[in-house]
Design an enzyme around this catalytic site. Structure first.
Site, PDB file in Angstrom:
ATOM      1  N   HIS A 193     -48.312 -84.015  43.664  1.00 34.61           N
ATOM      2  CA  HIS A 193     -49.577 -84.543  44.162  1.00 34.61           C
ATOM      3  C   HIS A 193     -50.409 -85.044  42.989  1.00 34.61           C
ATOM      4  CE1 HIS A 193     -50.313 -80.342  43.133  1.00 34.61           C
ATOM      5  NE2 HIS A 193     -51.577 -80.666  42.915  1.00 34.61           N
TER       6      HIS A 193
ATOM      7  N   ARG B 179     -45.643 -81.109  35.178  1.00 34.23           N
ATOM      8  CA  ARG B 179     -46.251 -82.434  35.297  1.00 34.23           C
ATOM      9  C   ARG B 179     -45.185 -83.504  35.484  1.00 34.23           C
ATOM     10  NH1 ARG B 179     -48.825 -79.306  31.680  1.00 34.23           N
ATOM     11  NH2 ARG B 179     -51.043 -78.932  32.065  1.00 34.23           N
TER      12      ARG B 179
END
Length: 318
Positions: A101, A120
């Site tokens: 997200h 990440r």
């Protein structure tokens, strides 16, 4: 062509893995080509050869925006893999673990379970653990369920309950001239003022006075951004807003999920029945209206009340 769910997940995983492991020179060149095409299509002189689906328009805008925020980062092409959502005030959605997200713009409240594992994917200058990322994602397909909250039990308290036990969020609104007393909670909670201003009070647990008088309440002024911790079994929190205040005060209160049997957000896009049942502290109880979850105190808060509150706050400061 993938037909069953397992093969669809495998195909999406392979596509995402190829994207994340692409040679930087190749991905940078493909990003340049895509941005050039999208800018051309966004110009007023361009005539699109077909009716552009809404998703395609939103994805194009997102890619152009991200490329401006993170120049040269191939992660700007991530909207091609994700749902692009425009969320209105009061709306929310639940996101399970291992779902990628990104927050593009605006202000939100994010409540999450304890985690020491942030992997990440892009749009960052920090380390990207690509192998771990590809292996951990769920590759769930489809759009999220938009949750507008459930009155608990009135519109003054909107409950946002995910299908997991760790947390839920209450958005509490107190109109000008009103008082509102929250129910007893036997779990720790935190709350933050997200709009407006007002006062909060709670009785001192040892029965002593904060200023040497007869009043055994502790008062705090609430302004936007101020946050507080409520320990387990703390006295009920009383909220109040002056009649002359412009607009309501809103606070966000988060604690352990006390309504796991009544989620407002479904798991994987579908509502489910839970085996867990629990009595909600926000439901009607036999306690006095001062401490009940349904019969809140809603009396007019006059200017004299506010003058007295400010005087008490000044005494507490010394």
């Amino acid at each position: 062509m993938a037909q069953d769910e397992e093969s669809k997940h495998f195909a999406l995983r392979e596509l995402f893995s190829s994207f994340m492991n692409c040679d930087p020179e190749v991905s940078s060149e493909q990003l340049r080509i895509m941005l050039e095409r999208l800018r051309q299509e966004a110009s007023a002189a361009y005539r699109h050869p077909h009716d552009e689906p809404p998703w395609e328009r939103k994805a194009a805008r997102a890619i152009l925006r991200l490329s401006q925020q993170f120049p040269g980062d191939p992660g700007a092409m991530a909207p091609l893999f994700l749902n692009y959502l425009l969320i209105a005030p009061g709306e929310s959605f639940f996101m399970a673990a291992n779902e990628p997200h990104a927050y593009v713009a605006g202000e939100i409240i994010e409540c999450m379970a304890q985690s020491d594992n942030v992997v990440r994917a892009g749009l960052t200058g920090k380390f990207k653990d690509v192998d771990n990322l590809v292996n951990m994602l769920s590759y769930t397909m489809g759009g999220p369920y938009i949750d507008a909250g459930a009155p608990s039990p009135t519109e003054a308290i909107l409950r946002y309950t995910p299908p997991v036990p760790e947390f839920e969020v209450m958005i509490i609104t107190v109109q000008p001239g009103e008082r509102l007393t929250l129910p007893d909670l036997d779990v720790p909670a935190i709350f933050c003022t997200i709009e407006g201003a007002g006062f909060a009070s709670t009785s001192l647990q040892d029965g002593s006075s904060a200023n040497g008088g007869d009043d055994t309440s502790q008062y705090s002024k609430l302004t936007q951004g101020r946050s507080f911790y409520l320990p387990p079994s703390a006295p009920p929190l009383r909220l109040m807003v002056g009649l002359s205040q412009r607009g309501p005060m809103k606070i966000a209160l988060a604690h352990k999920n006390l309504h796991l049997d009544k989620p407002t957000s479904p798991l994987n896009g579908m509502h489910h029945e839970s085996d867990v049942t629990a009595e909600s502290p926000y439901s009607v109880t036999t306690r006095s209206p001062t401490h009940s979850g349904d019969e809140y105190i809603n009396t007019v808060v006059s200017s004299d009340d506010l003058t007295q509150l400010n005087a008490k706050l000044q005494k507490q400061a010394f």
